[in-house]
Design a protein around this motif. Structure first.
Motif, PDB file in Angstrom:
ATOM      1  N   ASP A 128      -4.908  -1.754   6.126  1.00 25.34           N
ATOM      2  CA  ASP A 128      -4.306  -2.811   6.978  1.00 25.34           C
ATOM      3  C   ASP A 128      -2.634  -2.535   7.065  1.00 25.34           C
ATOM      4  O   ASP A 128      -2.203  -1.572   6.714  1.00 25.34           O
ATOM      5  N   ASP A 129      -2.148  -3.589   7.513  1.00 24.61           N
ATOM      6  CA  ASP A 129      -0.972  -3.622   7.489  1.00 24.61           C
ATOM      7  C   ASP A 129       0.141  -2.979   6.139  1.00 24.61           C
ATOM      8  O   ASP A 129      -0.313  -3.401   4.980  1.00 24.61           O
ATOM      9  N   GLY A 130       1.060  -2.385   6.550  1.00 27.25           N
ATOM     10  CA  GLY A 130       1.995  -1.966   5.680  1.00 27.25           C
ATOM     11  C   GLY A 130       1.993  -0.428   5.558  1.00 27.25           C
ATOM     12  O   GLY A 130       3.035   0.428   5.015  1.00 27.25           O
ATOM     13  N   TRP A 131       1.466   0.417   6.632  1.00 28.66           N
ATOM     14  CA  TRP A 131       1.440   1.772   6.841  1.00 28.66           C
ATOM     15  C   TRP A 131       2.580   2.103   7.769  1.00 28.66           C
ATOM     16  O   TRP A 131       3.015   3.492   7.838  1.00 28.66           O
ATOM     17  N   GLN A 132       3.086   1.262   8.803  1.00 31.86           N
ATOM     18  CA  GLN A 132       3.977   1.626   9.903  1.00 31.86           C
ATOM     19  C   GLN A 132       5.065   1.379   9.583  1.00 31.86           C
ATOM     20  O   GLN A 132       5.416   0.729   8.577  1.00 31.86           O
ATOM     21  N   ILE A 133       5.883   2.102  10.514  1.00 30.98           N
ATOM     22  CA  ILE A 133       7.536   1.907  10.460  1.00 30.98           C
ATOM     23  C   ILE A 133       8.091   0.785  10.591  1.00 30.98           C
ATOM     24  O   ILE A 133       8.650   0.077   9.808  1.00 30.98           O
ATOM     25  N   PHE A 155       3.666   7.095   3.299  1.00 29.45           N
ATOM     26  CA  PHE A 155       2.430   8.035   3.655  1.00 29.45           C
ATOM     27  C   PHE A 155       3.320   9.213   4.154  1.00 29.45           C
ATOM     28  O   PHE A 155       3.106   9.730   5.215  1.00 29.45           O
ATOM     29  N   PRO A 156       3.795  10.122   3.050  1.00 27.35           N
ATOM     30  CA  PRO A 156       4.236  11.268   3.496  1.00 27.35           C
ATOM     31  C   PRO A 156       3.478  12.268   3.897  1.00 27.35           C
ATOM     32  O   PRO A 156       3.868  13.220   4.883  1.00 27.35           O
ATOM     33  N   SER A 157       1.887  12.132   3.536  1.00 27.50           N
ATOM     34  CA  SER A 157       1.107  13.244   4.162  1.00 27.50           C
ATOM     35  C   SER A 157       0.508  12.827   5.647  1.00 27.50           C
ATOM     36  O   SER A 157       0.045  13.631   6.375  1.00 27.50           O
ATOM     37  N   ILE A 163       0.859  -1.200  -0.171  1.00 25.88           N
ATOM     38  CA  ILE A 163       0.225  -0.068   0.064  1.00 25.88           C
ATOM     39  C   ILE A 163       0.753   1.317   0.051  1.00 25.88           C
ATOM     40  O   ILE A 163       1.767   1.226   0.558  1.00 25.88           O
ATOM     41  N   ASP A 164       0.414   2.430  -0.614  1.00 28.73           N
ATOM     42  CA  ASP A 164       0.792   3.671  -0.483  1.00 28.73           C
ATOM     43  C   ASP A 164      -0.129   4.833  -0.492  1.00 28.73           C
ATOM     44  O   ASP A 164      -1.190   4.292  -1.036  1.00 28.73           O
ATOM     45  N   LYS A 221      -3.207  11.162   9.735  1.00 26.10           N
ATOM     46  CA  LYS A 221      -4.325  12.289   9.915  1.00 26.10           C
ATOM     47  C   LYS A 221      -5.002  12.515   8.527  1.00 26.10           C
ATOM     48  O   LYS A 221      -5.937  12.329   8.193  1.00 26.10           O
ATOM     49  N   ALA A 222      -3.950  12.997   7.669  1.00 26.02           N
ATOM     50  CA  ALA A 222      -4.487  13.219   6.139  1.00 26.02           C
ATOM     51  C   ALA A 222      -5.342  12.132   5.489  1.00 26.02           C
ATOM     52  O   ALA A 222      -6.299  12.272   4.793  1.00 26.02           O
ATOM     53  N   LEU A 223      -4.674  10.935   5.666  1.00 29.80           N
ATOM     54  CA  LEU A 223      -5.490   9.709   5.142  1.00 29.80           C
ATOM     55  C   LEU A 223      -6.659   9.492   5.351  1.00 29.80           C
ATOM     56  O   LEU A 223      -7.892   9.271   4.796  1.00 29.80           O
TER      57      LEU A 223
END
Ligand code: 9PG
Length: 530
Positions: free
Chosen positions: A196-201, A212-214, A173-174, A217-219
């Protein structure tokens, strides 16, 4: 009544067999029911979401492979148990179709089949036992009724219709891919879009990663601008060693009597470790984490790998392992607030009741039916597979009055999916029976007809009638799940040799890492085609 069992221990003075038929409650640490008549089937209930629940024959199941995954697929205390074993509740069926059920009304109980005895034990101290005999649905419903008195009924919140990113994109995901998917889903009646999984560091470091540079919260705001709830996946009770969390707080993690870290399994090509949910600083950190994601704007939380809170180990504050888990869950629930929709996953079933809105009642579905090497060679019924998932979800229908049952997602797509139309239809019908509708299908993968089928499914409010154990009537259609239920036979001859080699390989972290690398390469290829 001629009853095919007798109570061995303990036996209150006034016990009559009629009382057992009504449903008897006894408080004791151990309990044994002697079977006068040979039963024909055994109902076993797996400890957590992903563990097998099924009516099987009376033989113990072969030890599931690979053992490196035991902490995340079974109750690790009983993974190599020789007798047929079940968590909290078990039942036997006699030739005439009647059943005898022994079920605990407390947290840390297990039931075994010892040849001619059904034996229940509480790991720590005494607890209540329910004994019921007679018609299967009637007995289960009496047991469920007793559970609702102690743990609370299903919440009034309706089960939302969910789009979840996992079963199409996995960790690929991105921001852009998700944004495109959300646009494509615009006119479909979903209530929640869940990341789901894939957004976290890292597992343990719950901040947006560079895809997820924004920021999160933006998402969440983007999702909410389409008048849907924003959903987020986290695995708050585990971490990997390479996380900042682990590096900064190695003392927060569950260890054994000798001070060695307790394994919480192996995933993401790394060993997993469990937070000690009796440590005050851990509880504070968990509460802050929930408050943070709620402030970002996520109102639907899928908290995963929760079994880690109930693994055996030496805790900061000594208490039974499932009470320690419940303490952690209580803090998570309180911090996220009663208004959040809380789905637990990879969660010990009975100890999660009353503290969440929904529980995943099966292992993961997959875009394939049953992988012979994984399911047959490894004798692994917790491994993601659509057949494994349907089997276990269907054997947990009796839990319905207690919480929303999440049978995992349904597929409508043909693209990137090896399931036949019939297999997809079984999954869709299962979701209708459970009353929990979700999919991960990407809008660009659906042809017009599939998209309209998905819409109709999301809008449908069918009348469900259970005709027999595995046969349901959904409006006018009769759906028979019986062919899905049997466990594949143990491998024999040459197959047994292949299975042994495969099982040996699968138990090494390097082999799991190679497997993960292959998965990643396939995912990269898929991502390119988006
Ligand atoms: C994200 C996924 C998805 C999924 C969850 C969970 O038994 N197992 O080995 C096993 C591993 C992972 C798993 C399920 C079972 O998936 O159920 O919906 O959120 O994590 O990583």
């Amino acid at each position: 009544m001629n009853i095919p069992f007798h109570l061995i221990t303990p036996l209150p003075d006034n016990t009559t067999f009629d009382k057992v038929a009504e449903g008897l409650i006894i408080t004791s640490k151990n309990i044994s029911l002697g079977l006068r008549t040979q039963p024909s089937r055994f109902y076993r209930h797996g400890w957590q979401s992903w563990s097998l629940a099924a009516w099987t024959d009376l033989k113990p199941l072969p030890i599931q492979k690979p053992s490196i995954l035991h902490p995340m697929q079974t109750d690790p205390v009983y993974s190599t148990e020789k007798r047929p074993h079940s968590s909290w509740i078990a039942a036997v069926e006699f030739e005439d179709g009647r059943i005898l059920l022994l079920g605990s009304l407390g947290l840390d109980a297990h039931v075994f089949l010892n040849d001619k005895q059904l034996e229940g034990i509480y790991e720590a101290g005494k607890g209540e036992w329910f004994i019921g005999y007679g018609d299967e649905r009637n007995v289960f419903s009496k047991y469920t009724n007793e559970l609702t008195k102690r743990f609370g009924k299903k919440t009034k919140k309706p089960a939302p219709r969910v789009w979840c990113s996992w079963y199409s994109l996995y960790t690929a995901i991105d921001e852009k891919i998700l944004s495109n998917a959300f646009d494509g889903l615009a006119d479909l009646p979903f209530d929640v879009l869940q990341i789901d999984d894939g957004w976290q560091i890292k597992i343990g470091d719950w901040e947006a990663n560079s895809k997820f540079p924004s920021g999160m919260k933006a998402l969440a705001e983007q999702i909410k601008s389409t008048r849907r709830k924003a959903g987020l996946w986290l695995a708050p009770l585990i971490a990997v060693k390479s996380s900042t969390l682990f590096r900064e707080h190695p003392d927060w993690f569950l260890r054994d009597e000798r001070g060695r870290l307790v394994s919480a399994g192996f995933n993401w090509s790394e060993p997993l470790y469990a937070l000690d949910t009796t440590h005050p600083a851990v509880l504070e950190w968990l509460a802050q984490l929930m408050k943070k994601v709620r402030t970002w704007g996520f109102d639907y939380l899928k908290l995963d790998f929760l079994y880690a809170g109930a693994l055996p180990g030496k805790r900061c504050q000594e208490m039974p392992r499932e009470s320690a888990y419940r303490k952690g869950l209580q803090v998570l629930r309180e911090a996220m607030g009663a208004d959040a929709f809380f789905l637990t996953c990879g969660a010990p079933i009975i100890p999660s009741m009353g503290l969440c809105d929904a529980i995943r009642v099966s292992t993961d579905v997959a875009a394939k039916w049953e992988d012979r090497s994984e399911v047959v060679f490894l004798q692994n019924y917790a491994i993601p597979s659509t057949r494994n998932a349907i089997r276990t979800s269907l054997h947990r229908q009796w839990l319905d009055p207690l919480f929303h049952l999440d049978p995992d997602v349904t597929y409508f797509r043909t693209q990137e999916c090896a399931l036949t139309t019939e297999q997809k239809s079984l999954l869709q019908n299962l979701a209708l029976i459970c009353g929990f509708k979700a999919t991960s299908d990407l809008p660009q993968w659906l042809i017009a007809d599939e998209r309209e089928k998905l819409r109709a499914f999301l809008e449908r409010k069918p009348k469900i009638n259970q005709i027999s154990r595995y046969v349901f009537q959904i409006d006018k259609e009769i759906v028979d799940f019986s062919p899905v239920m049997p466990l594949p036979p143990e491998p024999k001859g040459m197959e047994a040799i292949e299975a042994a080699v495969f099982g040996w390989l699968a138990n090494h972290d390097w082999a799991l890492k190679i497997n993960d690398q292959m998965g990643k390469a396939a995912l990269k290829k898929m991502k390119k085609s988006l």
